[in-house]
Design a protein around this motif. Structure first.
Motif, PDB file in Angstrom:
ATOM      1  N   ARG A  82       4.225  -2.653 -10.433  1.00 12.06           N
ATOM      2  CA  ARG A  82       4.522  -2.178  -9.072  1.00 12.06           C
ATOM      3  C   ARG A  82       3.314  -1.412  -8.551  1.00 12.06           C
ATOM      4  NH1 ARG A  82       7.056   2.736  -6.922  1.00 12.06           N
ATOM      5  NH2 ARG A  82       7.388   3.483  -9.051  1.00 12.06           N
ATOM      6  N   PHE A  83       2.767  -1.882  -7.428  1.00 11.24           N
ATOM      7  CA  PHE A  83       1.638  -1.231  -6.778  1.00 11.24           C
ATOM      8  C   PHE A  83       2.161  -0.441  -5.583  1.00 11.24           C
ATOM      9  CE2 PHE A  83      -0.231  -4.746  -9.006  1.00 11.24           C
ATOM     10  CZ  PHE A  83      -1.511  -4.328  -9.375  1.00 11.24           C
ATOM     11  N   VAL A  84       1.740   0.821  -5.494  1.00 15.30           N
ATOM     12  CA  VAL A  84       2.159   1.676  -4.391  1.00 15.30           C
ATOM     13  C   VAL A  84       0.929   2.075  -3.574  1.00 15.30           C
ATOM     14  CG1 VAL A  84       3.437   3.726  -3.704  1.00 15.30           C
ATOM     15  CG2 VAL A  84       3.983   2.592  -5.879  1.00 15.30           C
ATOM     16  N   LEU A  85       0.932   1.720  -2.301  1.00 10.21           N
ATOM     17  CA  LEU A  85      -0.153   2.093  -1.404  1.00 10.21           C
ATOM     18  C   LEU A  85      -0.031   3.554  -0.982  1.00 10.21           C
ATOM     19  CD1 LEU A  85      -0.114  -1.136   0.729  1.00 10.21           C
ATOM     20  CD2 LEU A  85      -2.212  -0.178  -0.261  1.00 10.21           C
ATOM     21  N   GLY A  86      -1.156   4.195  -0.744  1.00  5.59           N
ATOM     22  CA  GLY A  86      -1.155   5.564  -0.278  1.00  5.59           C
ATOM     23  C   GLY A  86      -1.157   5.641   1.244  1.00  5.59           C
ATOM     24  N   ASP A  87      -0.851   6.815   1.767  1.00  3.53           N
ATOM     25  CA  ASP A  87      -0.902   7.054   3.206  1.00  3.53           C
ATOM     26  C   ASP A  87      -2.314   7.481   3.599  1.00  3.53           C
ATOM     27  OD1 ASP A  87      -0.322   9.458   1.712  1.00  3.53           O
ATOM     28  OD2 ASP A  87      -0.168  10.491   3.634  1.00  3.53           O
ATOM     29  N   TRP A  88      -2.687   7.144   4.826  1.00  2.13           N
ATOM     30  CA  TRP A  88      -4.033   7.449   5.311  1.00  2.13           C
ATOM     31  C   TRP A  88      -4.099   8.867   5.847  1.00  2.13           C
ATOM     32  CZ3 TRP A  88      -7.577   3.203   7.535  1.00  2.13           C
ATOM     33  CH2 TRP A  88      -7.469   2.032   6.757  1.00  2.13           C
ATOM     34  N   GLN A  89      -5.217   9.510   5.581  1.00  2.00           N
ATOM     35  CA  GLN A  89      -5.513  10.852   6.056  1.00  2.00           C
ATOM     36  C   GLN A  89      -6.771  10.794   6.925  1.00  2.00           C
ATOM     37  OE1 GLN A  89      -3.505  13.460   5.520  1.00  2.00           O
ATOM     38  NE2 GLN A  89      -2.102  12.177   4.337  1.00  2.00           N
ATOM     39  N   PRO A  90      -7.091  11.868   7.672  1.00  2.00           N
ATOM     40  CA  PRO A  90      -8.268  11.815   8.543  1.00  2.00           C
ATOM     41  C   PRO A  90      -9.570  11.470   7.841  1.00  2.00           C
ATOM     42  CG  PRO A  90      -6.886  13.667   9.139  1.00  2.00           C
ATOM     43  CD  PRO A  90      -6.308  13.099   7.881  1.00  2.00           C
ATOM     44  N   ASN A  91      -9.653  11.740   6.549  1.00  2.00           N
ATOM     45  CA  ASN A  91     -10.909  11.468   5.837  1.00  2.00           C
ATOM     46  C   ASN A  91     -10.779  10.425   4.739  1.00  2.00           C
ATOM     47  OD1 ASN A  91      -9.340  12.957   4.118  1.00  2.00           O
ATOM     48  ND2 ASN A  91     -10.971  14.317   3.418  1.00  2.00           N
ATOM     49  N   ARG A  92      -9.579   9.806   4.607  1.00  3.04           N
ATOM     50  CA  ARG A  92      -9.398   8.888   3.483  1.00  3.04           C
ATOM     51  C   ARG A  92      -8.364   7.823   3.809  1.00  3.04           C
ATOM     52  NH1 ARG A  92      -6.965  10.788  -2.293  1.00  3.04           N
ATOM     53  NH2 ARG A  92      -5.126  11.028  -0.963  1.00  3.04           N
ATOM     54  N   GLY A  93      -8.638   6.592   3.366  1.00  5.71           N
ATOM     55  CA  GLY A  93      -7.690   5.496   3.500  1.00  5.71           C
ATOM     56  C   GLY A  93      -7.407   4.863   2.156  1.00  5.71           C
ATOM     57  N   TRP A  94      -6.392   4.008   2.128  1.00  3.99           N
ATOM     58  CA  TRP A  94      -6.005   3.285   0.911  1.00  3.99           C
ATOM     59  C   TRP A  94      -5.848   1.803   1.226  1.00  3.99           C
ATOM     60  CZ3 TRP A  94      -5.460   5.258  -3.989  1.00  3.99           C
ATOM     61  CH2 TRP A  94      -5.455   6.659  -4.103  1.00  3.99           C
ATOM     62  N   GLU A  95      -6.213   0.978   0.266  1.00  5.13           N
ATOM     63  CA  GLU A  95      -6.049  -0.458   0.422  1.00  5.13           C
ATOM     64  C   GLU A  95      -5.789  -1.092  -0.937  1.00  5.13           C
ATOM     65  OE1 GLU A  95      -9.845  -1.882   1.873  1.00  5.13           O
ATOM     66  OE2 GLU A  95     -10.679  -2.033  -0.150  1.00  5.13           O
ATOM     67  N   ILE A  96      -5.228  -2.286  -0.893  1.00  8.42           N
ATOM     68  CA  ILE A  96      -5.163  -3.156  -2.059  1.00  8.42           C
ATOM     69  C   ILE A  96      -5.893  -4.435  -1.685  1.00  8.42           C
ATOM     70  CG2 ILE A  96      -3.657  -4.628  -3.461  1.00  8.42           C
ATOM     71  CD1 ILE A  96      -1.611  -2.371  -3.450  1.00  8.42           C
ATOM     72  N   GLU A  97      -6.765  -4.875  -2.551  1.00  6.96           N
ATOM     73  CA  GLU A  97      -7.476  -6.134  -2.358  1.00  6.96           C
ATOM     74  C   GLU A  97      -7.021  -7.127  -3.411  1.00  6.96           C
ATOM     75  OE1 GLU A  97     -12.000  -8.000  -2.016  1.00  6.96           O
ATOM     76  OE2 GLU A  97     -11.712  -5.970  -2.796  1.00  6.96           O
ATOM     77  N   ILE A  98      -6.737  -8.337  -2.968  1.00  3.28           N
ATOM     78  CA  ILE A  98      -6.353  -9.411  -3.889  1.00  3.28           C
ATOM     79  C   ILE A  98      -7.241 -10.608  -3.606  1.00  3.28           C
ATOM     80  CG2 ILE A  98      -4.521 -10.925  -4.696  1.00  3.28           C
ATOM     81  CD1 ILE A  98      -2.488  -8.887  -3.837  1.00  3.28           C
ATOM     82  N   ALA A  99      -7.964 -11.041  -4.619  1.00 10.68           N
ATOM     83  CA  ALA A  99      -8.843 -12.196  -4.514  1.00 10.68           C
ATOM     84  C   ALA A  99      -8.399 -13.256  -5.517  1.00 10.68           C
ATOM     85  CB  ALA A  99     -10.297 -11.796  -4.782  1.00 10.68           C
ATOM     86  N   PRO A 100      -8.647 -14.526  -5.234  1.00  4.88           N
ATOM     87  CA  PRO A 100      -8.252 -15.585  -6.164  1.00  4.88           C
ATOM     88  C   PRO A 100      -8.831 -15.356  -7.555  1.00  4.88           C
ATOM     89  CG  PRO A 100      -8.917 -16.522  -4.068  1.00  4.88           C
ATOM     90  CD  PRO A 100      -9.255 -15.069  -4.004  1.00  4.88           C
ATOM     91  N   GLY A 101      -7.972 -15.490  -8.559  1.00  7.53           N
ATOM     92  CA  GLY A 101      -8.417 -15.363  -9.939  1.00  7.53           C
ATOM     93  C   GLY A 101      -8.596 -13.939 -10.410  1.00  7.53           C
ATOM     94  N   GLN A 102      -8.258 -12.948  -9.553  1.00  9.21           N
ATOM     95  CA  GLN A 102      -8.433 -11.550  -9.922  1.00  9.21           C
ATOM     96  C   GLN A 102      -7.131 -10.783  -9.727  1.00  9.21           C
ATOM     97  OE1 GLN A 102     -11.791  -9.749  -7.958  1.00  9.21           O
ATOM     98  NE2 GLN A 102     -13.067 -11.580  -8.171  1.00  9.21           N
TER      99      GLN A 102
END
Length: 254
Positions: free
Chosen positions: A223-243
């Protein structure tokens, strides 16, 4: 080409640094992405797509923000990135008009999509927090089409006041709740994975970014949980083929 997933930006006129940071991220980091999934609470509040009709006449600045963000998303869509929007608990009235202006597609919660080489379950995450009985009762009401129709029939000024009231009530209620009540119910996570026949879940809502290894009927799951964005920081999940999916935070620049 990779897919990117984000959640819980809570965009509103009072937090311009997050808006500027998101637009810079969209023009930079998201450039060339195959798809972008926004998993709810994109806006701090959304009182209906007709807010956009106010334009510069909106003293709150929400209409101008909506048009600015929609235009940036449409530019990214026209450049070749598929944009998907999922409702959150803050912006559950986000409608087809905004999606159309943004060049985006509204995505049901939950949805199973193929990312990279794997079928993945996407959710906002609030439906998993079943120990918060008061919130679950409100969620059922807020997702009722008849209730939504009554709200959307109200004058915009009344809806703006209602949004402020609900936000204040939510903040006060959450301050008095135990931390575990506002997190997901572990059994609900396994039930959701089992029902959809997948072993990977990605969601936001809880503002508790992490990767949780799980076991589902003897099979490894996560289970992946994304974070909330703040004025100085963001969160992302990247998914690429084979990774494997990668959860990361990054500095925002406006």
């Amino acid at each position: 080409m990779s897919s990117l997933l984000i959640s819980d930006l809570h965009l509103h006129p009072g937090a311009p640094a997050i808006t500027d940071g998101f637009l810079a991220w969209l023009e930079g980091r998201a450039q060339g992405a195959e798809a972008l999934y926004i998993l709810g609470d994109f806006f701090e509040a959304w009182i209906g797509d007709d807010l956009m009709d106010l334009g510069e006449a909106d003293p709150t600045g929400n209409a101008a923000l909506a048009w600015r963000v929609a235009g940036a998303l449409r530019a990214r869509s026209e450049a070749g990135t598929a944009i998907y929007l999922m409702h959150g608990n803050r912006d559950f009235l986000l409608g087809e008009r905004f999606a159309r202006e943004a060049g985006a597609c509204l995505l049901p919660d939950p949805s199973v999509v193929t990312l990279g080489d794997e079928r993945v379950l996407l959710m906002h995450g609030d439906s998993l927090c079943t120990r918060d009985e008061a919130y679950m009762a409100f969620r059922a009401q807020a997702r009722d089409p008849a209730w939504q129709a009554r709200i959307l029939a109200m004058p915009i000024t009344e809806r703006l006041a209602l949004a402020r009231q609900l936000r204040d009530q939510s903040g006060e209620a959450n301050s008095n709740k135990a931390e575990d009540i506002m997190d997901v119910t572990p059994g609900e996570v396994l039930t959701a994975l089992r029902q959809h026949g997948v072993t990977t879940l990605i969601h936001g809502h809880t503002h508790r970014p992490a990767v949780h290894p799980l076991e589902l009927d003897g099979t490894p799951a996560r289970r992946f949980v994304l974070g909330d964005w703040q004025p100085n920081r963001g969160w992302e999940i990247e998914i690429a083929p084979g990774q494997a999916p990668v959860l990361r935070d990054f500095a925002l620049s406006g």
